[in-house]
Design a protein around this motif. Structure first.
Motif, PDB file in Angstrom:
ATOM      1  N   GLU A   1      -8.068 -10.269  -6.852  1.00  0.00           N
ATOM      2  CA  GLU A   1      -8.741  -9.008  -7.119  1.00  0.00           C
ATOM      3  C   GLU A   1      -7.842  -7.891  -6.615  1.00  0.00           C
ATOM      4  O   GLU A   1      -7.253  -7.987  -5.537  1.00  0.00           O
ATOM      5  CB  GLU A   1     -10.084  -8.939  -6.403  1.00  0.00           C
ATOM      6  CG  GLU A   1     -11.094  -9.989  -6.844  1.00  0.00           C
ATOM      7  CD  GLU A   1     -12.353  -9.951  -6.006  1.00  0.00           C
ATOM      8  OE1 GLU A   1     -12.393  -9.173  -5.017  1.00  0.00           O
ATOM      9  OE2 GLU A   1     -13.298 -10.709  -6.316  1.00  0.00           O
ATOM     10  N   VAL A   2      -7.712  -6.818  -7.394  1.00  0.00           N
ATOM     11  CA  VAL A   2      -6.840  -5.702  -7.017  1.00  0.00           C
ATOM     12  C   VAL A   2      -7.626  -4.400  -7.062  1.00  0.00           C
ATOM     13  O   VAL A   2      -8.323  -4.115  -8.036  1.00  0.00           O
ATOM     14  CB  VAL A   2      -5.617  -5.593  -7.964  1.00  0.00           C
ATOM     15  CG1 VAL A   2      -4.739  -4.406  -7.568  1.00  0.00           C
ATOM     16  CG2 VAL A   2      -4.802  -6.875  -7.942  1.00  0.00           C
ATOM     17  N   ILE A   3      -7.518  -3.643  -5.990  1.00  0.00           N
ATOM     18  CA  ILE A   3      -8.066  -2.286  -5.948  1.00  0.00           C
ATOM     19  C   ILE A   3      -6.904  -1.341  -5.686  1.00  0.00           C
ATOM     20  O   ILE A   3      -6.168  -1.508  -4.706  1.00  0.00           O
ATOM     21  CB  ILE A   3      -9.121  -2.112  -4.842  1.00  0.00           C
ATOM     22  CG1 ILE A   3     -10.285  -3.079  -5.055  1.00  0.00           C
ATOM     23  CG2 ILE A   3      -9.623  -0.671  -4.808  1.00  0.00           C
ATOM     24  CD1 ILE A   3     -11.288  -3.074  -3.916  1.00  0.00           C
ATOM     25  N   ARG A   4      -6.730  -0.356  -6.559  1.00  0.00           N
ATOM     26  CA  ARG A   4      -5.663   0.626  -6.350  1.00  0.00           C
ATOM     27  C   ARG A   4      -6.275   2.015  -6.216  1.00  0.00           C
ATOM     28  O   ARG A   4      -7.016   2.476  -7.082  1.00  0.00           O
ATOM     29  CB  ARG A   4      -4.662   0.630  -7.506  1.00  0.00           C
ATOM     30  CG  ARG A   4      -3.433   1.478  -7.201  1.00  0.00           C
ATOM     31  CD  ARG A   4      -2.524   1.626  -8.397  1.00  0.00           C
ATOM     32  NE  ARG A   4      -3.142   2.457  -9.425  1.00  0.00           N
ATOM     33  CZ  ARG A   4      -2.555   2.782 -10.578  1.00  0.00           C
ATOM     34  NH1 ARG A   4      -1.356   2.323 -10.850  1.00  0.00           N
ATOM     35  NH2 ARG A   4      -3.180   3.528 -11.456  1.00  0.00           N
ATOM     36  N   ILE A   5      -5.946   2.665  -5.115  1.00  0.00           N
ATOM     37  CA  ILE A   5      -6.404   4.034  -4.859  1.00  0.00           C
ATOM     38  C   ILE A   5      -5.202   4.963  -4.986  1.00  0.00           C
ATOM     39  O   ILE A   5      -4.173   4.751  -4.341  1.00  0.00           O
ATOM     40  CB  ILE A   5      -7.017   4.156  -3.452  1.00  0.00           C
ATOM     41  CG1 ILE A   5      -8.169   3.151  -3.285  1.00  0.00           C
ATOM     42  CG2 ILE A   5      -7.515   5.580  -3.205  1.00  0.00           C
ATOM     43  CD1 ILE A   5      -8.627   2.980  -1.862  1.00  0.00           C
ATOM     44  N   ALA A   6      -5.324   5.977  -5.841  1.00  0.00           N
ATOM     45  CA  ALA A   6      -4.238   6.944  -6.041  1.00  0.00           C
ATOM     46  C   ALA A   6      -4.711   8.321  -5.584  1.00  0.00           C
ATOM     47  O   ALA A   6      -5.675   8.867  -6.117  1.00  0.00           O
ATOM     48  CB  ALA A   6      -3.831   6.982  -7.507  1.00  0.00           C
ATOM     49  N   GLU A   7      -4.036   8.859  -4.585  1.00  0.00           N
ATOM     50  CA  GLU A   7      -4.326  10.205  -4.080  1.00  0.00           C
ATOM     51  C   GLU A   7      -3.083  11.065  -4.252  1.00  0.00           C
ATOM     52  O   GLU A   7      -1.967  10.613  -3.968  1.00  0.00           O
ATOM     53  CB  GLU A   7      -4.743  10.156  -2.614  1.00  0.00           C
ATOM     54  CG  GLU A   7      -6.037   9.375  -2.381  1.00  0.00           C
ATOM     55  CD  GLU A   7      -6.428   9.342  -0.913  1.00  0.00           C
ATOM     56  OE1 GLU A   7      -7.491   9.881  -0.573  1.00  0.00           O
ATOM     57  OE2 GLU A   7      -5.647   8.774  -0.124  1.00  0.00           O
ATOM     58  N   SER A   8      -3.259  12.298  -4.714  1.00  0.00           N
ATOM     59  CA  SER A   8      -2.116  13.130  -5.089  1.00  0.00           C
ATOM     60  C   SER A   8      -2.021  14.392  -4.245  1.00  0.00           C
ATOM     61  O   SER A   8      -3.035  14.966  -3.830  1.00  0.00           O
ATOM     62  CB  SER A   8      -2.213  13.514  -6.569  1.00  0.00           C
ATOM     63  OG  SER A   8      -2.191  12.369  -7.380  1.00  0.00           O
TER      64      SER A   8
ATOM     65  N   ILE B   1      -4.905  -6.191  -2.357  1.00  0.00           N
ATOM     66  CA  ILE B   1      -4.916  -7.423  -3.133  1.00  0.00           C
ATOM     67  C   ILE B   1      -5.655  -8.493  -2.343  1.00  0.00           C
ATOM     68  O   ILE B   1      -5.295  -8.799  -1.196  1.00  0.00           O
ATOM     69  CB  ILE B   1      -3.496  -7.914  -3.452  1.00  0.00           C
ATOM     70  CG1 ILE B   1      -2.694  -6.811  -4.158  1.00  0.00           C
ATOM     71  CG2 ILE B   1      -3.521  -9.159  -4.315  1.00  0.00           C
ATOM     72  CD1 ILE B   1      -1.695  -6.125  -3.253  1.00  0.00           C
ATOM     73  N   LYS B   2      -6.685  -9.054  -2.960  1.00  0.00           N
ATOM     74  CA  LYS B   2      -7.469 -10.108  -2.305  1.00  0.00           C
ATOM     75  C   LYS B   2      -7.268 -11.419  -3.052  1.00  0.00           C
ATOM     76  O   LYS B   2      -7.462 -11.489  -4.269  1.00  0.00           O
ATOM     77  CB  LYS B   2      -8.951  -9.744  -2.281  1.00  0.00           C
ATOM     78  CG  LYS B   2      -9.824 -10.783  -1.587  1.00  0.00           C
ATOM     79  CD  LYS B   2     -11.287 -10.381  -1.586  1.00  0.00           C
ATOM     80  CE  LYS B   2     -12.162 -11.448  -0.927  1.00  0.00           C
ATOM     81  NZ  LYS B   2     -13.600 -11.060  -0.924  1.00  0.00           N
ATOM     82  N   ASN B   3      -6.885 -12.438  -2.316  1.00  0.00           N
ATOM     83  CA  ASN B   3      -6.722 -13.782  -2.877  1.00  0.00           C
ATOM     84  C   ASN B   3      -8.103 -14.434  -2.986  1.00  0.00           C
ATOM     85  O   ASN B   3      -8.814 -14.588  -2.001  1.00  0.00           O
ATOM     86  CB  ASN B   3      -5.799 -14.617  -1.981  1.00  0.00           C
ATOM     87  CG  ASN B   3      -5.456 -15.960  -2.589  1.00  0.00           C
ATOM     88  OD1 ASN B   3      -6.327 -16.732  -2.962  1.00  0.00           O
ATOM     89  ND2 ASN B   3      -4.158 -16.251  -2.662  1.00  0.00           N
TER      90      ASN B   3
ATOM     91  N   THR C   1      -2.467  -5.292   1.900  1.00  0.00           N
ATOM     92  CA  THR C   1      -2.501  -3.891   1.496  1.00  0.00           C
ATOM     93  C   THR C   1      -1.080  -3.351   1.388  1.00  0.00           C
ATOM     94  O   THR C   1      -0.277  -3.493   2.314  1.00  0.00           O
ATOM     95  CB  THR C   1      -3.294  -3.039   2.512  1.00  0.00           C
ATOM     96  OG1 THR C   1      -4.635  -3.540   2.596  1.00  0.00           O
ATOM     97  CG2 THR C   1      -3.351  -1.579   2.063  1.00  0.00           C
ATOM     98  N   LEU C   2      -0.772  -2.751   0.230  1.00  0.00           N
ATOM     99  CA  LEU C   2       0.540  -2.162  -0.008  1.00  0.00           C
ATOM    100  C   LEU C   2       0.403  -0.650  -0.115  1.00  0.00           C
ATOM    101  O   LEU C   2      -0.602  -0.144  -0.617  1.00  0.00           O
ATOM    102  CB  LEU C   2       1.138  -2.702  -1.309  1.00  0.00           C
ATOM    103  CG  LEU C   2       1.192  -4.220  -1.477  1.00  0.00           C
ATOM    104  CD1 LEU C   2       1.696  -4.563  -2.868  1.00  0.00           C
ATOM    105  CD2 LEU C   2       2.087  -4.850  -0.416  1.00  0.00           C
TER     106      LEU C   2
END
Length: 249
Positions: free
Chosen positions: A163-170, A187-189, A197-198
């Motif tokens: 499972e992937v969660i991507r947060i984009a802050e500008s 990224i959760k296995n 977390t990247l």
């Protein structure tokens, strides 16, 4: 780009909802309008080969330059016939041949935030084109960036393994025509429930039409057309991505 190094493994999953087929068909339409005889393409920033797949299926022979080794390996695993991806820098890599079309899609040019890199990249595109060849690319459009302003976005995706969660802050750097996009990718296995977390920083430059026209003139191109990417409408403050078509002089 080096900022794709960490999460390139998850790149195709993150953009699985991106309509590469429609985008490729749009670009092919532009190629046929401005250089009908074109047969060869040099793609700057070819990523994992998702656009190249459709170009090759349409009969083009495609060479890609991609800085990320991980992305090139992914594209090679897809075994796209007619596609030759090369690890290199789109600003400086010189190949011993020329092409009918140079492409740079998905706002790759916007990653070139300083003038010297931009000029070198345009010159590199010019050097790789046959006489009368065209340079087609899309960038973030300044009027839209200032009018709409970047907002925080959250994207959630998954496959059978993760499972992937991507947060984009500008963060807008108004005096530099740059937006710093801060990505946090979780990224959760699914098998062991472990998470990673990247963090990535993606500086993105946006452009006006006069700015691109000046870059074109400086590097011996003629700006022959500009329009909203995909919709073909006239660029406006509601047009985040604009497609530019330059012809080699």
């Amino acid at each position: 780009m080096s900022n794709f190094k960490d999460y390139s493994t998850y790149y195709d999953l993150l953009y699985k909802d991106k309509d590469y087929k429609a985008e490729s068909e749009y670009v092919i339409k532009k190629i046929k309008s401005f250089f009908p005889e074109a047969k060869s393409i040099l793609e700057l920033g070819s990523g994992s080969g998702s656009h190249a797949k459709y170009f090759c299926e349409s009969g083009f022979e495609v060479t890609g330059i991609e800085r990320s080794q991980e992305m090139v390996l992914q594209s090679l695993q897809k075994k796209i016939q007619g596609f030759n991806p090369i690890i290199g820098d789109i600003v400086t890599t010189s190949l011993p041949r020329k092409f009918d079309v140079v492409l740079s899609l998905f706002h790759v040019i916007s990653y070139l935030t300083d003038n010297q890199s931009l000029i070198q990249c345009f010159e590199n595109a010019h050097n790789h084109l046959n006489n009368g060849g065209v340079f087609i690319f899309d960038v973030w459009y300044s009027p839209a960036v200032y009018f709409q302003k970047p907002e925080t976005r959250i994207k959630r995706l998954e496959n059978s393994e993760i499972e992937v969660i991507r947060i984009a802050e500008s963060e807008m750097l108004a005096t530099q025509n740059v937006v710093n996009v801060h990505f946090e990718v979780i990224i959760k296995n699914k098998k062991n429930s472990q998470s990673q977390t990247l963090h990535e920083l993606h500086p993105m430059r946006h452009f006006s039409i006069p700015e691109i026209a000046l870059l074109a003139k400086t590097t011996h191109f003629e700006l022959v057309h500009s329009e909203a990417f995909l919709t073909e409408e006239n660029p406006s403050e509601n047009t985040w991505g604009v497609c530019f078509i330059l012809k080699k002089l």
